[in-house]
Design an enzyme around this catalytic site. Sequence first.
Site, PDB file in Angstrom:
ATOM      1  N   ASN A 105       0.710  -1.289  -0.038  1.00 54.65           N
ATOM      2  CA  ASN A 105      -0.116   0.087  -0.008  1.00 54.65           C
ATOM      3  C   ASN A 105       0.933   1.281  -0.149  1.00 54.65           C
ATOM      4  O   ASN A 105       1.395   1.392   1.020  1.00 54.65           O
ATOM      5  CB  ASN A 105      -0.912   0.029   1.117  1.00 54.65           C
ATOM      6  CG  ASN A 105      -1.776   1.012   1.519  1.00 54.65           C
ATOM      7  OD1 ASN A 105      -1.710   1.872   0.511  1.00 54.65           O
ATOM      8  ND2 ASN A 105      -2.776   1.070   2.295  1.00 54.65           N
ATOM      9  N   ARG A 133      -2.593  -2.179  -3.315  1.00 51.69           N
ATOM     10  CA  ARG A 133      -3.910  -1.336  -3.131  1.00 51.69           C
ATOM     11  C   ARG A 133      -3.765   0.075  -3.757  1.00 51.69           C
ATOM     12  O   ARG A 133      -2.613   0.645  -3.795  1.00 51.69           O
ATOM     13  CB  ARG A 133      -4.008  -1.014  -1.567  1.00 51.69           C
ATOM     14  CG  ARG A 133      -5.159  -0.164  -1.259  1.00 51.69           C
ATOM     15  CD  ARG A 133      -5.175   0.377   0.182  1.00 51.69           C
ATOM     16  NE  ARG A 133      -6.396   1.385   0.408  1.00 51.69           N
ATOM     17  CZ  ARG A 133      -6.332   2.303   1.027  1.00 51.69           C
ATOM     18  NH1 ARG A 133      -5.169   2.731   1.565  1.00 51.69           N
ATOM     19  NH2 ARG A 133      -7.415   3.082   1.024  1.00 51.69           N
ATOM     20  N   HIS A 165     -12.587   3.199   0.277  1.00 49.76           N
ATOM     21  CA  HIS A 165     -12.658   2.219   1.377  1.00 49.76           C
ATOM     22  C   HIS A 165     -13.606   1.022   0.922  1.00 49.76           C
ATOM     23  O   HIS A 165     -14.161   0.247   1.549  1.00 49.76           O
ATOM     24  CB  HIS A 165     -13.540   2.604   2.629  1.00 49.76           C
ATOM     25  CG  HIS A 165     -13.058   3.701   3.522  1.00 49.76           C
ATOM     26  ND1 HIS A 165     -13.441   4.672   4.431  1.00 49.76           N
ATOM     27  CD2 HIS A 165     -11.504   3.754   3.733  1.00 49.76           C
ATOM     28  CE1 HIS A 165     -12.655   5.329   5.132  1.00 49.76           C
ATOM     29  NE2 HIS A 165     -11.550   4.561   4.678  1.00 49.76           N
ATOM     30  N   ARG A 209     -10.316  15.558   8.176  1.00 51.59           N
ATOM     31  CA  ARG A 209     -10.999  16.041   7.250  1.00 51.59           C
ATOM     32  C   ARG A 209     -12.267  16.576   7.774  1.00 51.59           C
ATOM     33  O   ARG A 209     -12.852  15.921   8.579  1.00 51.59           O
ATOM     34  CB  ARG A 209     -11.126  14.944   6.037  1.00 51.59           C
ATOM     35  CG  ARG A 209      -9.886  14.534   5.364  1.00 51.59           C
ATOM     36  CD  ARG A 209     -10.245  13.507   4.467  1.00 51.59           C
ATOM     37  NE  ARG A 209      -9.087  12.630   3.897  1.00 51.59           N
ATOM     38  CZ  ARG A 209      -9.149  11.286   4.091  1.00 51.59           C
ATOM     39  NH1 ARG A 209     -10.405  10.656   3.951  1.00 51.59           N
ATOM     40  NH2 ARG A 209      -8.162  10.685   3.931  1.00 51.59           N
ATOM     41  N   GLU A 215      -8.374  -5.457   5.088  1.00 52.83           N
ATOM     42  CA  GLU A 215      -8.431  -5.226   3.783  1.00 52.83           C
ATOM     43  C   GLU A 215      -7.187  -5.988   3.013  1.00 52.83           C
ATOM     44  O   GLU A 215      -7.269  -6.369   1.931  1.00 52.83           O
ATOM     45  CB  GLU A 215      -8.130  -3.707   3.597  1.00 52.83           C
ATOM     46  CG  GLU A 215      -9.086  -3.037   4.034  1.00 52.83           C
ATOM     47  CD  GLU A 215      -8.888  -1.430   4.329  1.00 52.83           C
ATOM     48  OE1 GLU A 215      -9.358  -0.664   3.258  1.00 52.83           O
ATOM     49  OE2 GLU A 215      -8.710  -1.237   5.398  1.00 52.83           O
TER      50      GLU A 215
END
Length: 397
Positions: free
Chosen positions: A10, A90, A179, A240, A385
């Site tokens: 990733n 990813r 996601h 965020r 994941e």
Amino acid sequence: MSNSYVLVINSGSSSLKFAIIDSVSGDAIVSGLGECFGLPEATISWKFNGEKTQEAIEAQGNHHQHAIKRLVTLIESLGFTNDIVAVGHRVVHGGEKFTSTVKIDNQVLTEIERLSDLAPLHNPAGAKGIEAAIEAFPNLPQFAVFDTAFHQTMPTKAFTAGIDKDLYTEYGIRRYGFHGTSHFYVSRQAAKILDIPVEKSGFITVHLGNGASVCAVQNGKSKDTSMGFTPLAGLMMGTRSGDIDPGILEFLMKKGWSQDQVFDMLNKKSGFLGVSHITSDARGILEAMEQGHEDAKLAFEVFTYRVAKYIASYLIPLTSLDAIVFTGGIGENSNIIREEILNNLSLLGFVVDSEGNDKARFGNEGIIARSELLGAVAMVVPTNEELVIARECVERL
Ligand code: AMP
């Protein structure tokens, strides 16, 4: 017989997470992180057999490449060279082009680079990691698993923005969602735990970590999700803002804020951090709240209220609901945040099972609330994941 291990990578702009996953058991044999890329203090660290090792990375040059070269020697020294059957990457943005995992060739790599237009912070780093991995592991098949792919089943009415349609045709402006790997995994796991066929299930999956999003998953397919054209949309997150009135942007710019200042504020200085002025970390917020910090309490209230509002509105895309499924660092660990969210949903009949809610933490799944009214439960399912990425690769060998 050799093992079926997958190297999962990733790549971020200044970091690279990696893991060697046993695609059968799901165990992470090795997991590690390269960080501070671009800085003299760049390091790589990994955990193997419970032991952590950290090393400096060569200061000059391409740190993604240095980190991946070190991975080659690490894998050799651990004796796993013949056990690794694939490399799974990813990749954040697959646009409308990639609706599932693909084997990487030159064309795929070019397309991932082209999609940098939509994900300028993420796809270039993903492409860098892929290039370095192809060079380092030329004999292994490499696959790209996209964060957006699972959401490509959203109906047009869910992904169309209420703006001039030419902006979609010209620039691809629409809801993509992120996601996806996590929402995919926890919806499958939830169906398994509840012993219902996934193709006849209805879930609202709630991924609450540093980034956070909600997804309506009907019969195993994403029908709507709260992140949008970028991961900035939807829920309030660690740093965020989530959804805000776009009029605020115009207002601030007229006050003299530059475009960069506005977007830096929305991406890096908002959310838990912006509201509390203490931390972006949910644990820190909970601790400060216990000590009576008023703005930490406000951040907690804004966050939990917003999540509950989203959950309620994500009933709309569904035709049935079996469970609300919490996951992600906050969703898997904070009984306090989950309880507050569910208390906000009391009109939908959710009653928290305190014991169940306390138990379902630190990697434990479980039912945490029930609604007689909806005939549904709320539950916790730890996400994985890396395992999805590993399995997606092995399925395509
Ligand atoms: P993630 O991005 O999924 O790794 O999640 C990171 C978030 O999970 C951070 O805000 C952490 O503070 C939060 N988190 C992790 N453990 C706990 C915990 N025990 N209680 C509350 N929040 C937690």
